[in-house]
Design a protein around this motif. Structure first.
Motif, PDB file in Angstrom:
ATOM      1  N   VAL A   1       0.837  -1.191   0.000  1.00  0.00           N
ATOM      2  CA  VAL A   1       0.000   0.000   0.000  1.00  0.00           C
ATOM      3  C   VAL A   1       0.877   1.249   0.000  1.00  0.00           C
ATOM      4  O   VAL A   1       1.816   1.340   0.794  1.00  0.00           O
ATOM      5  N   GLY A   2       0.598   2.194  -0.858  1.00  0.00           N
ATOM      6  CA  GLY A   2       1.364   3.433  -0.858  1.00  0.00           C
ATOM      7  C   GLY A   2       1.040   4.264  -2.075  1.00  0.00           C
ATOM      8  O   GLY A   2       0.445   3.768  -3.027  1.00  0.00           O
ATOM      9  N   PRO A   3       1.421   5.558  -2.051  1.00  0.00           N
ATOM     10  CA  PRO A   3       1.105   6.435  -3.178  1.00  0.00           C
ATOM     11  C   PRO A   3       1.736   5.937  -4.475  1.00  0.00           C
ATOM     12  O   PRO A   3       2.643   5.112  -4.445  1.00  0.00           O
TER      13      PRO A   3
ATOM     14  N   LYS B   1       6.189   0.464  -5.311  1.00  0.00           N
ATOM     15  CA  LYS B   1       5.497  -0.769  -4.912  1.00  0.00           C
ATOM     16  C   LYS B   1       5.749  -1.869  -5.937  1.00  0.00           C
ATOM     17  O   LYS B   1       5.997  -3.010  -5.605  1.00  0.00           O
ATOM     18  N   TRP B   2       5.673  -1.476  -7.213  1.00  0.00           N
ATOM     19  CA  TRP B   2       5.885  -2.458  -8.275  1.00  0.00           C
ATOM     20  C   TRP B   2       7.327  -2.961  -8.233  1.00  0.00           C
ATOM     21  O   TRP B   2       7.594  -4.150  -8.413  1.00  0.00           O
ATOM     22  N   ALA B   3       8.255  -2.041  -7.987  1.00  0.00           N
ATOM     23  CA  ALA B   3       9.668  -2.425  -7.918  1.00  0.00           C
ATOM     24  C   ALA B   3       9.881  -3.436  -6.790  1.00  0.00           C
ATOM     25  O   ALA B   3      10.582  -4.433  -6.953  1.00  0.00           O
TER      26      ALA B   3
ATOM     27  N   PRO C   1      10.781   0.236 -13.191  1.00  0.00           N
ATOM     28  CA  PRO C   1       9.660  -0.282 -12.407  1.00  0.00           C
ATOM     29  C   PRO C   1       8.923   0.794 -11.602  1.00  0.00           C
ATOM     30  O   PRO C   1       7.814   0.569 -11.142  1.00  0.00           O
ATOM     31  N   PHE C   2       9.541   1.963 -11.465  1.00  0.00           N
ATOM     32  CA  PHE C   2       8.894   3.045 -10.719  1.00  0.00           C
ATOM     33  C   PHE C   2       7.917   3.835 -11.587  1.00  0.00           C
ATOM     34  O   PHE C   2       7.172   4.656 -11.084  1.00  0.00           O
ATOM     35  N   ALA C   3       7.959   3.590 -12.893  1.00  0.00           N
ATOM     36  CA  ALA C   3       7.189   4.419 -13.824  1.00  0.00           C
ATOM     37  C   ALA C   3       5.711   4.462 -13.462  1.00  0.00           C
ATOM     38  O   ALA C   3       5.119   3.458 -13.064  1.00  0.00           O
ATOM     39  N   VAL C   4       5.122   5.628 -13.591  1.00  0.00           N
ATOM     40  CA  VAL C   4       3.688   5.791 -13.382  1.00  0.00           C
ATOM     41  C   VAL C   4       3.058   5.871 -14.764  1.00  0.00           C
ATOM     42  O   VAL C   4       3.476   6.663 -15.596  1.00  0.00           O
TER      43      VAL C   4
END
Lengths: 358, 371
Positions: A38-40, A45-47, A111-114
């Motif tokens: 859970v987090g913004p 999170k994906w990483a 992996p951090f990409a939004v």
């Protein structure tokens, strides 16, 4: 070396609590069968899910079962080509095949990409069933099976129902990792069967510093991006790409043009900006930038009576405050389906009126 | 990697391997075949992650190595080549094929990207005669479920114990169980659930040949050796429902009828059955079996009487005609016995011969009769 090469190994940047929790579980060989991260958005999170998958699929785990990042298992997990790594994430229904491929491509690089869509994405029930069928068999390579479910809140209730069945009674050797930025929308039934790991928003100053250190943005751009990023590194990166920088400069220009006596420049600028497409997400961001600019200008005006440096004459705190409220109202109208262009026009007319520009 | 191989042998084995090459777009590497050359042979392997096929071909290898090549393109190319030896040279991931007349080049992907194939153990293999396995598979697969919500039922249960082995498939409406008295899976006791796709592929590769099939059971997969081809499949994770519980043992009414006659009768009557339920009624009275069906949509009605042996109270029971036909075609010529109880409970079907009674047993649920 590109920016993504530098930060890819840093799976848990500024997420010490999450890192400790997962490492401790691995060290004790007690990894839960289901996790809810859970987090913004954009905080990693994906990483972290990818790291967990690597740990489970690693062929030569290091001390405490941690992934080695070198073996075939780790490498294929990083590329999302491991046959026992199953990924689910919502994409828009139209052209879903292309979106799925594009999503993997983007996340593979960073992996951090939004990833934002102009249409509402959803998770098709067939994709969930396919993964369930896969999970019901023994692992293709004989080890463990991992299912990573991104943005698990964006699912129809019936999909949640199906998923619950798997999470409740997971097939042997199967682990689930769900990620969400909006845990309130995850049904309690699923929530209660997952171990929750929290990811927190990162201090904007740290984000700005890293953007500068890695040569991704100049200090002023980095600062702006960090403050607009809601503490998400992935968000900040996105705000530093060419398109976003160009949009932000347009947004700033529009702000300056809005308070000149002549409105024609402002109208021209606005027409150019909103030509082609709705630009919902961009407009929301524009309102945030204007709020920042408002206070910057106001602060400049309070600091010295000389208002020449600021684009807007701010006579009093009272006016600045009500201007801010107008901006917030304008931003809110976007969510009740007011066209972005109309919202912007309406807001600026109200601002001019409040400032006595007519 | 450098080798020379006979074109015919290569083309034939490529065709076998191609049967599992998938068109899934998420993992492009699965569209490739893995080619490895060492000492005196060439290995071709392909997988769709559920199933993998590995073939060996004798070849003259001058330099060992491995690579992956787009399967369909390669197969198409080999098929069109003239019938002579093919010289292949691979540098990096680029393959060069030389024949008497021309040179063809094609790019592949590194072998490391290819999913790891299960290793082939040298021992622990059990030999099963091909025709026996074929008959077991053909008599059960039709009853396996295709409902994705109950994955275990999508497979075929292969049981083995000290006395014998059996295969079972069920979809909740019908069940088929084949038993053989010799236990061919020596050293293995317990249950495995096998995807029907794997068994069908093995049968397909076997073709009309009468050879033994080597079966090796691993913890996570099952391996079949058919000649010099190896098929490996993932297993379905259990548990399989306790099917023995649903086989009734106290059905008191017995109907014995010639399988071929009943099949022909049901097929005729079913033409006029309801197109959705395919319901055919069995009306049983003293030594008389009356089949009937009706289709209101087209105003069709059919009735037929068949000779049979039946003792007991009159009974009317409805079945899906397709289920009856699927089942009956697996009985060799001769009589079959239906053990029945009521019009809503499961019927057990087996051969009328006392010594074959346990070899092949089917269970079929009736349809509720509409008034």
């Amino acid at each position: 070396m590109t920016a993504s090469d530098i930060h890819t190994p840093q799976y848990f940047w500024q997420q010490d609590a999450a890192r400790h929790a997962l490492r401790a579980a691995l060290d004790a060989d007690r990894l839960a069968t289901a996790y809810l991260f859970v987090g913004p958005e954009g905080v990693g999170k994906w990483a972290a899910a990818q790291w967990t998958a690597k740990a489970l699929l690693c062929e030569a785990p290091e001390r405490g079962n941690r992934p080695c990042h070198e073996c075939g298992g780790c490498k294929r997990a990083a590329k999302f080509t491991h046959p026992d790594l199953h990924l689910l994430y919502p994409v828009p229904k139209k052209d879903d095949e292309e979106h799925i491929a594009a999503f993997l491509e983007t996340k593979r690089d960073n992996p951090f990409a939004v990833i934002e869509y102009n249409r509402k994405p959803n998770l098709a029930i067939e994709r969930v069933r396919d993964v369930q069928t896969e999970l019901s068999k023994t692992a293709a390579e004989g080890g463990k099976k991992v299912a990573v479910i991104g943005e698990a809140d964006q699912m129809a209730p019936n999909v949640h129902g199906i998923l619950l069945k798997s999470i409740e009674e997971p097939p042997p050797n199967t682990h689930f990792v769900l990620t969400t930025a909006d845990p309130g929308r995850i049904p309690q039934t699923i929530h209660s069967r997952c171990q929750t790991i929290r990811f927190t928003a990162v201090d904007p100053e740290l984000i700005a510093q890293r953007l500068v250190d890695e040569g991704i943005a100049a200090p002023d751009q980095a600062h702006m991006a960090a403050h607009l990023s809601d503490g998400g590194w992935g968000h900040a990166l996105r705000l530093c790409d060419e398109e976003s920088v160009a949009w932000r400069s347009d947004v700033e220009t529009l702000w300056q043009k809005a308070f000149q006596p002549q409105l024609s420049d402002f109208i021209d600028q606005m027409e150019t900006m909103f030509r082609g497409g709705q630009k919902f997400n961009e407009t929301v961001q524009a309102f945030d930038i204007w709020s920042l600019l408002l206070w910057r200008d106001a602060r400049a005006a309070f600091a010295s009576s000389d208002t020449a440096s600021a684009s807007m004459a701010t006579p009093s705190l009272d006016v600045a405050w009500s201007c801010w409220k107008i901006l917030q109202q304008g931003r809110a109208t976007l969510w009740v389906n007011v066209l972005p262009r109309s919202a912007v026009r309406g807001t600026f007319l109200a601002l001019r009126k409040r400032m006595g520009l007519g | 990697m450098k080798f020379t191989v006979n074109r015919d042998a290569l083309a034939e084995k490529l065709q076998t391997v191609l049967s599992v090459v998938s068109t899934r777009t998420t993992l492009p590497i699965l569209g490739n075949i893995l080619i490895s050359a060492d000492s005196e042979q060439l290995e071709l392997a392909a997988t769709d992650l559920d199933l993998s096929v590995l073939c060996k071909i004798p070849a003259k290898v001058t330099k060992a190595g491995t690579t992956t090549i787009p399967a369909r393109t390669f197969a198409e190319m080999v098929r069109e080549l003239p019938d002579e030896d093919v010289a292949v040279n691979v540098t990096g991931n680029r393959m060069e094929i030389k024949t008497g007349r021309g040179v063809y080049k094609i790019s592949g992907m590194p072998a490391e990207e290819f999913p790891k194939l299960p290793s082939v153990p040298e021992t622990g293999e059990n030999l099963i005669p091909g025709d026996q396995l074929k008959s077991m598979v053909q008599r059960t697969t039709y009853a396996a479920s295709v409902d994705p919500t109950r994955p275990a039922l999508n497979g075929i249960l292969w049981q083995s114990n000290g006395e014998g082995m059996s295969m079972v498939a069920t979809d909740g409406h019908r069940l088929a169980r084949v038993r053989v008295s010799e236990n061919r899976l020596a050293g293995h006791e317990g249950d495995v659930i096998i995807p029907p796709k794997a068994l069908s592929l093995v049968i397909k590769i076997l073709g009309e040949e009468e050879t033994d099939i080597g079966v090796t059971l691993g913890e996570k997969n099952i391996m079949f050796h058919v000649g010099d081809t190896v098929v490996t499949s993932r297993l379905i994770e259990g548990p399989y429902p306790n099917y023995q519980q649903v086989i009734p043992s106290s059905n008191d009414k017995q109907l014995t009828v010639d399988a071929a006659t009943l099949m022909a009768g049901v097929r005729r009557v079913a033409v006029l059955s309801n197109s959705l339920t395919h319901q055919v009624r069995f009306y049983l009275s003293n030594d008389k079996l009356e089949l009937s069906a009706a289709n209101q949509d087209i105003g069709g009605e059919a009735k037929e009487s068949l000779p049979c042996q039946y003792k007991g109270d009159d009974l009317e029971v409805g079945y899906n005609a397709n289920y009856i036909l699927d089942m009956l075609k697996n009985y060799e010529d001769g009589d079959v016995t239906f053990e029945l109880a009521t019009s809503v409970s499961a019927g057990v079907v087996h051969s009328a011969k006392e010594d074959q009674k346990d070899d092949y047993l089917c269970l079929i649920m009736p349809l509720r009769l509409a008034e």
